[in-house]
Design an enzyme around this catalytic site. Structure first.
Site, PDB file in Angstrom:
ATOM      1  N   HIS A  43       4.469  -2.737  -0.161  1.00 51.72           N
ATOM      2  CA  HIS A  43       3.257  -1.934  -0.320  1.00 51.72           C
ATOM      3  C   HIS A  43       3.473  -0.909  -1.428  1.00 51.72           C
ATOM      4  O   HIS A  43       4.247   0.041  -1.251  1.00 51.72           O
ATOM      5  CB  HIS A  43       2.966  -1.147   0.953  1.00 51.72           C
ATOM      6  CG  HIS A  43       2.390  -1.974   2.056  1.00 51.72           C
ATOM      7  ND1 HIS A  43       1.826  -1.404   3.160  1.00 51.72           N
ATOM      8  CD2 HIS A  43       2.269  -3.313   2.220  1.00 51.72           C
ATOM      9  CE1 HIS A  43       1.401  -2.362   3.972  1.00 51.72           C
ATOM     10  NE2 HIS A  43       1.664  -3.531   3.425  1.00 51.72           N
ATOM     11  N   GLU A  60       4.388 -10.072   4.888  1.00 53.03           N
ATOM     12  CA  GLU A  60       4.289  -8.621   4.657  1.00 53.03           C
ATOM     13  C   GLU A  60       5.549  -7.984   5.235  1.00 53.03           C
ATOM     14  O   GLU A  60       5.952  -8.283   6.362  1.00 53.03           O
ATOM     15  CB  GLU A  60       3.049  -8.073   5.373  1.00 53.03           C
ATOM     16  CG  GLU A  60       2.803  -6.595   5.140  1.00 53.03           C
ATOM     17  CD  GLU A  60       1.515  -6.104   5.823  1.00 53.03           C
ATOM     18  OE1 GLU A  60       1.141  -6.673   6.864  1.00 53.03           O
ATOM     19  OE2 GLU A  60       0.894  -5.165   5.301  1.00 53.03           O
ATOM     20  N   ASN A  69      -0.305  -0.835  17.723  1.00 55.62           N
ATOM     21  CA  ASN A  69      -0.298   0.441  17.005  1.00 55.62           C
ATOM     22  C   ASN A  69      -1.381   1.405  17.486  1.00 55.62           C
ATOM     23  O   ASN A  69      -2.554   1.047  17.550  1.00 55.62           O
ATOM     24  CB  ASN A  69      -0.468   0.160  15.502  1.00 55.62           C
ATOM     25  CG  ASN A  69       0.013   1.316  14.650  1.00 55.62           C
ATOM     26  OD1 ASN A  69       0.849   2.102  15.093  1.00 55.62           O
ATOM     27  ND2 ASN A  69      -0.515   1.417  13.451  1.00 55.62           N
ATOM     28  N   HIS A 113      -9.454  -3.875   3.265  1.00 57.79           N
ATOM     29  CA  HIS A 113      -9.437  -3.227   4.589  1.00 57.79           C
ATOM     30  C   HIS A 113     -10.830  -3.083   5.214  1.00 57.79           C
ATOM     31  O   HIS A 113     -11.213  -2.013   5.695  1.00 57.79           O
ATOM     32  CB  HIS A 113      -8.726  -1.873   4.541  1.00 57.79           C
ATOM     33  CG  HIS A 113      -7.796  -1.681   5.705  1.00 57.79           C
ATOM     34  ND1 HIS A 113      -8.066  -0.837   6.743  1.00 57.79           N
ATOM     35  CD2 HIS A 113      -6.607  -2.267   5.987  1.00 57.79           C
ATOM     36  CE1 HIS A 113      -7.073  -0.909   7.628  1.00 57.79           C
ATOM     37  NE2 HIS A 113      -6.179  -1.762   7.199  1.00 57.79           N
ATOM     38  N   GLU A 147      -5.276 -10.192  10.595  1.00 62.61           N
ATOM     39  CA  GLU A 147      -4.287  -9.304  11.228  1.00 62.61           C
ATOM     40  C   GLU A 147      -4.790  -8.712  12.542  1.00 62.61           C
ATOM     41  O   GLU A 147      -3.984  -8.260  13.352  1.00 62.61           O
ATOM     42  CB  GLU A 147      -3.820  -8.210  10.264  1.00 62.61           C
ATOM     43  CG  GLU A 147      -4.870  -7.227   9.847  1.00 62.61           C
ATOM     44  CD  GLU A 147      -4.363  -6.260   8.773  1.00 62.61           C
ATOM     45  OE1 GLU A 147      -3.826  -6.731   7.749  1.00 62.61           O
ATOM     46  OE2 GLU A 147      -4.508  -5.049   8.965  1.00 62.61           O
ATOM     47  N   TYR A 196      -8.054   4.293   2.042  1.00 63.40           N
ATOM     48  CA  TYR A 196      -7.098   3.564   2.864  1.00 63.40           C
ATOM     49  C   TYR A 196      -5.703   3.450   2.229  1.00 63.40           C
ATOM     50  O   TYR A 196      -5.558   2.944   1.123  1.00 63.40           O
ATOM     51  CB  TYR A 196      -7.633   2.157   3.175  1.00 63.40           C
ATOM     52  CG  TYR A 196      -6.555   1.300   3.779  1.00 63.40           C
ATOM     53  CD1 TYR A 196      -6.110   1.558   5.072  1.00 63.40           C
ATOM     54  CD2 TYR A 196      -5.932   0.314   3.041  1.00 63.40           C
ATOM     55  CE1 TYR A 196      -5.061   0.834   5.608  1.00 63.40           C
ATOM     56  CE2 TYR A 196      -4.896  -0.422   3.565  1.00 63.40           C
ATOM     57  CZ  TYR A 196      -4.462  -0.151   4.853  1.00 63.40           C
ATOM     58  OH  TYR A 196      -3.416  -0.857   5.371  1.00 63.40           O
ATOM     59  N   ARG A 215      -3.378 -14.352   8.606  1.00 66.78           N
ATOM     60  CA  ARG A 215      -2.577 -13.124   8.674  1.00 66.78           C
ATOM     61  C   ARG A 215      -2.151 -12.751  10.100  1.00 66.78           C
ATOM     62  O   ARG A 215      -1.765 -11.616  10.345  1.00 66.78           O
ATOM     63  CB  ARG A 215      -3.427 -11.971   8.119  1.00 66.78           C
ATOM     64  CG  ARG A 215      -3.778 -12.115   6.668  1.00 66.78           C
ATOM     65  CD  ARG A 215      -2.902 -11.317   5.774  1.00 66.78           C
ATOM     66  NE  ARG A 215      -2.830  -9.918   6.112  1.00 66.78           N
ATOM     67  CZ  ARG A 215      -1.688  -9.235   6.219  1.00 66.78           C
ATOM     68  NH1 ARG A 215      -0.538  -9.839   6.033  1.00 66.78           N
ATOM     69  NH2 ARG A 215      -1.696  -7.950   6.502  1.00 66.78           N
ATOM     70  N   HIS A 228       1.060 -10.634   9.339  1.00 66.42           N
ATOM     71  CA  HIS A 228       1.019  -9.174   9.354  1.00 66.42           C
ATOM     72  C   HIS A 228       2.431  -8.623   9.553  1.00 66.42           C
ATOM     73  O   HIS A 228       3.198  -9.143  10.363  1.00 66.42           O
ATOM     74  CB  HIS A 228       0.118  -8.731  10.509  1.00 66.42           C
ATOM     75  CG  HIS A 228      -0.286  -7.301  10.471  1.00 66.42           C
ATOM     76  ND1 HIS A 228      -0.185  -6.479  11.561  1.00 66.42           N
ATOM     77  CD2 HIS A 228      -0.821  -6.545   9.484  1.00 66.42           C
ATOM     78  CE1 HIS A 228      -0.647  -5.277  11.257  1.00 66.42           C
ATOM     79  NE2 HIS A 228      -1.049  -5.283   9.996  1.00 66.42           N
ATOM     80  N   GLU A 286      -7.411  -9.257   0.596  1.00 71.15           N
ATOM     81  CA  GLU A 286      -7.214  -9.206   2.051  1.00 71.15           C
ATOM     82  C   GLU A 286      -8.386  -8.506   2.735  1.00 71.15           C
ATOM     83  O   GLU A 286      -8.888  -7.494   2.239  1.00 71.15           O
ATOM     84  CB  GLU A 286      -5.907  -8.450   2.313  1.00 71.15           C
ATOM     85  CG  GLU A 286      -5.539  -8.268   3.754  1.00 71.15           C
ATOM     86  CD  GLU A 286      -4.175  -7.584   3.874  1.00 71.15           C
ATOM     87  OE1 GLU A 286      -3.376  -7.639   2.913  1.00 71.15           O
ATOM     88  OE2 GLU A 286      -3.925  -6.978   4.919  1.00 71.15           O
TER      89      GLU A 286
HETATM   90 MG   LIG Z   1      -4.160  -5.355   6.002  1.00 70.32          MG
END
Ligand SMILES: [Mg+2]
Length: 408
Positions: A122, A344, A37, A217, A267, A160, A288, A317, A241
């Site tokens: 989410h 997720e 990403n 985060h 992640e 976030y 993750r 993730h 997390e």
């Molecule tokens: Mg996360």
């Protein structure tokens, strides 16, 4: 049997998916996902310039040897760019092997341990009421697990993963207006004062059965994270997390010493060596990692087995940056993994995305049911792919109120 051709595509509907297609002299092909990403062109270049020239002519059935060839052969090992590129190759080779065997990949891993794999959605809100509405929407849709992120009163900007204002539906993570990132301002004290009570209200509103997850985060220091984990114990979170940045693994010890709140991390990990001590010392409850960033199904399976020895469950993730190919790879691992926890899963389900990646994996009542088609059970339409090209984008960066850079 030989690999005769391999091509990389970058692009997608409001996403820069990096897709690898490997073709063979027997007409069977496989597809893999190397999407990193906001840095998508890098694994694409790594594949095109270094890996594909070495892939041509190899026997695609030798998945293990090809993985070892690239991993050991690079000398400068690991890192997200290289591992995402290896990940795409590995997924494509498992896809080919499944098609050759006439079996879905989960059968090659050892078969199904369950029919459906629980996923989490989410839920986000600019404030607590907005968040409650978002959670209610997912609960009505049958989700059994929801990650909850809330705007913090008095925070100078949205924090976030939450919308700036109520009802805002823009992509809250990646902004495709350019490569220069937006700025978020973070205030730990305001977060620590607000969020534990907000989580308690969510539990009171939705009752004991809903699995509530929350992503810190990487925003807290170890002592703050330990205090937060202790404060939210009565909420009975499914997990907390990324409480602290993943580089400092000793920080997890402090959290463990002070709280029984389950911890999920990984992640941003690229290999088993990023998490073997956390797993062996039983400092985490969920791992993750993602099939893409750890180099594919081959190394992911080893991490899952190590985790299983130490009561650590999976929680791979599944941010929107993962294409339906890596999600499919994870659906197969999830169907097999004896220590599966949760997946997720963000519903991508736009007609454009479904046309680009036709798939028989199916979501129902907050569970994913893996496809029985041979291979990964997802395809890639090159004609559709021709409609898209790379769009520069960025996720935000974070500073404290005095201007100090902080962790996104
Ligand atoms: Mg996360």
């Amino acid at each position: 049997m030989k690999i005769t051709k391999a091509k990389v595509f970058v692009g997608g509907p409001k996403k820069n998916y990096v897709t690898l297609k490997i073709e063979t002299d027997q007409g069977v092909y496989g597809i893999g996902d190397a999407t990193l990403n906001n840095r998508e062109t890098l694994p694409a270049h790594y594949l095109e310039n270094y890996l594909i020239p070495n892939l041509l002519g190899k026997d695609p059935r030798n998945i293990e040897d090809i993985w070892q060839f690239f991993y050991r052969g690079a000398y400068f090992r690991r890192g997200p760019i290289a591992m995402a590129a290896y990940g795409a190759i590995d997924m494509a080779l498992w896809d080919i092997k499944g098609k050759l065997a006439g079996m879905p990949v989960y059968q090659l891993l050892g078969g199904k341990s369950r029919e459906g794999a629980m996923v989490y959605a989410h839920a986000t809100g600019s404030d607590l009421e907005d968040l409650m509405e978002s959670i209610a929407h997912y609960v009505e849709d049958g989700y059994k697990a929801v990650r909850v992120q809330c705007g913090i009163p008095g925070m100078p900007t949205a924090s976030y993963a939450v919308p700036e204002k109520k009802g805002d539906t823009k992509n809250y993570i990646t902004d495709y207006s350019g490569i220069r990132p937006n700025l978020e301002i973070w205030d730990t004290e305001k977060y620590m004062r607000f969020m534990p009570d907000a989580l308690a209200e969510i539990r009171a509103r939705f009752g004991p059965d809903l699995h509530i997850l929350h992503d810190v985060h990487h925003r807290l220091l170890p002592r703050e994270a330990a205090a937060f984990a202790k404060a939210v114990e009565p909420v009975n979170l499914f997990w907390m997390e990324d409480p602290t940045p993943a580089e400092d693994q000793d920080a997890l010890k402090l959290i463990r010493q002070h709280s029984t709140t389950p911890v999920a991390i990984g992640e941003v990990f690229n290999s088993v060596f990023d998490c073997n001590k956390l797993i062996e010392n039983e400092l985490i409850d969920f791992i993750r990692v993602a099939a893409t960033y750890v180099g594919g199904i081959t190394p992911l399976r080893r991490i899952v087995d190590l985790a299983g020895l130490h009561h650590v469950r999976t929680g791979f993730h599944g941010a929107p940056s993962h294409s339906p190919i890596s999600m499919a790879a994870q659906h197969h691992v999830n169907a097999w993994a004896p220590n599966f926890g949760v997946q997720e899963y963000l519903v991508l389900g736009t007609p454009e995305c479904d046309a680009l990646f036709p798939s028989e994996h199916r979501m129902e009542d907050g569970m994913v049911f893996v496809s029985d088609a041979p291979g990964l059970g997802v395809d890639f339409d090159e004609t559709e792919a021709a409609r898209y090209e790379y769009q520069p984008g960025s996720h935000p960066v974070v500073r404290l109120q005095d201007g100090t850079m902080w962790n996104y």
